[in-house]
Design a protein around this motif. Structure first.
Motif, short mmCIF file in Angstrom:
data_model
loop_
_atom_site.label_atom_id
_atom_site.label_comp_id
_atom_site.label_asym_id
_atom_site.label_seq_id
_atom_site.Cartn_x
_atom_site.Cartn_y
_atom_site.Cartn_z
N ARG A 42 0.85 -1.12 0.29
CA ARG A 42 0.16 -0.16 0.03
C ARG A 42 0.88 1.23 -0.12
N PHE A 43 2.21 1.11 0.28
CA PHE A 43 2.85 2.31 0.61
C PHE A 43 4.19 2.12 -0.29
N ARG A 44 4.91 2.91 -0.57
CA ARG A 44 6.39 3.14 -1.07
C ARG A 44 7.27 3.28 0.70
N ALA A 248 -0.42 -3.11 12.39
CA ALA A 248 -2.06 -2.86 12.20
C ALA A 248 -2.40 -1.57 12.81
N TRP A 249 -1.59 -1.24 13.89
CA TRP A 249 -1.83 0.28 14.41
C TRP A 249 -1.22 1.14 13.47
N VAL A 250 -0.06 1.03 12.51
CA VAL A 250 0.51 1.81 11.69
C VAL A 250 -0.19 2.09 10.62
N LEU A 251 -0.93 0.95 10.08
CA LEU A 251 -1.97 0.90 8.86
C LEU A 251 -3.19 1.91 9.34
N SER A 252 -3.68 1.68 10.55
CA SER A 252 -4.77 2.33 10.97
C SER A 252 -4.58 3.82 11.13
N HIS A 253 -3.49 4.22 11.42
CA HIS A 253 -2.95 5.53 11.67
C HIS A 253 -2.71 6.39 10.20
#
Length: 268
Positions: A42-44, A248-253
């Motif tokens: 989802r990210f670079r 999971a927390w990082v993706l939520s943020h």
């Protein structure tokens, strides 16, 4: 050529916003292997070896905290002009200073198992500076074998402990580590926190005995736009010890931070 222009950066992913990962004082880009693997769809994702660490060459002269922050800014500028920035421990201190010095480059912050710097306490500052002669005396391998196991919880697997030690042994050397230690020993970012406008996620392993929840709470409380999260069953290297929970927390943020219709002005 600047130190940043020669900085080694491990990269994964070709689409999405840039996520720059800044490692701790005894580590390298290798510490972000879980994030490079799982967040790159989802990210670079870009993880550096800080100047004077790992596969990055030594800087031409001493770097202070501002120097490391400016080097990180150059890494971002070379890859498109702005980034979400994830910093672990010393990397979190660099990330916070980066957000002060280059606010337009920082879309959001993820600060993990970090602190406002060792300069908040004279004993902590002295202990940080004392690491330099310890490294000089022991050498990287013995230094890593002494310090590495403290960075994870008592429940960490032997494989993880070995990986942490091996990463440190391959990453640290003088003079880079000395520059980093001095940048931490002289840092007290408490006055800077209220000036940081980027939305932030502050995480801390519940078994972190290096910086610990008190320091993480001090960061979250001082920042204008912050959420604070405890990562269960993790020591100081929460991103490596509990990568699924951490990510999971990082993706939520990041989902919230990349949504222009989300209200960031709440603490949670």
């Amino acid at each position: 050529m600047t130190a940043a222009a020669r900085t080694y950066v491990e990269e994964a992913g070709t689409d999405g916003p840039l996520l720059l990962c800044l490692h701790g004082i005894g580590s390298s880009s290798a510490s972000f292997a879980p994030q490079l693997a799982t967040l790159s769809d989802r990210f670079r994702v870009a993880a550096w070896d800080a100047p004077g660490y790992g596969r990055s060459p030594d800087p031409d002269g001493p770097l202070d905290l501002d120097g490391f922050a400016d080097a990180a800014a150059e890494v971002i500028l070379a890859r498109g002009g702005s980034a979400h920035v994830l910093g672990v421990s010393w990397g979190g201190v660099i990330a916070l200073r980066l957000a002060v010095r280059h606010p337009r480059l920082v879309r959001s912050l993820i600060v993990a198992d970090s602190s406002p710097g060792s300069g908040t306490d004279t004993e902590k500052a002295a202990a940080m500076r004392a690491r330099v002669p310890e490294l000089a005396s022991l050498g990287p391998r013995a230094f890593a074998e002494r310090r590495g196991p403290r960075l994870v919880s008592a429940d960490a697997s032997a494989e993880l402990v070995r990986r942490v030690v091996d990463t440190m042994a391959a990453a640290v050397r003088l003079p880079g580590y000395a520059h980093a230690a001095e940048s931490m020993a002289s840092a007290d970012l408490r006055p800077d926190l209220a000036h940081i406008t980027a939305p932030a996620l502050v995480l801390c392993g519940d078994k972190d005995q290096v910086t610990g929840p008190d320091a993480a709470q001090a960061l979250a409380g001082g920042l204008r736009k912050a959420a604070y999260v405890i990562v269960k069953d993790a020591g100081h290297l929460a991103n490596q010890e509990q990568p699924e929970r951490f990510d999971a927390w990082v993706l939520s943020h990041l989902h919230i931070a990349t949504n222009p219709h989300t209200d960031h002005d709440k603490k949670g």
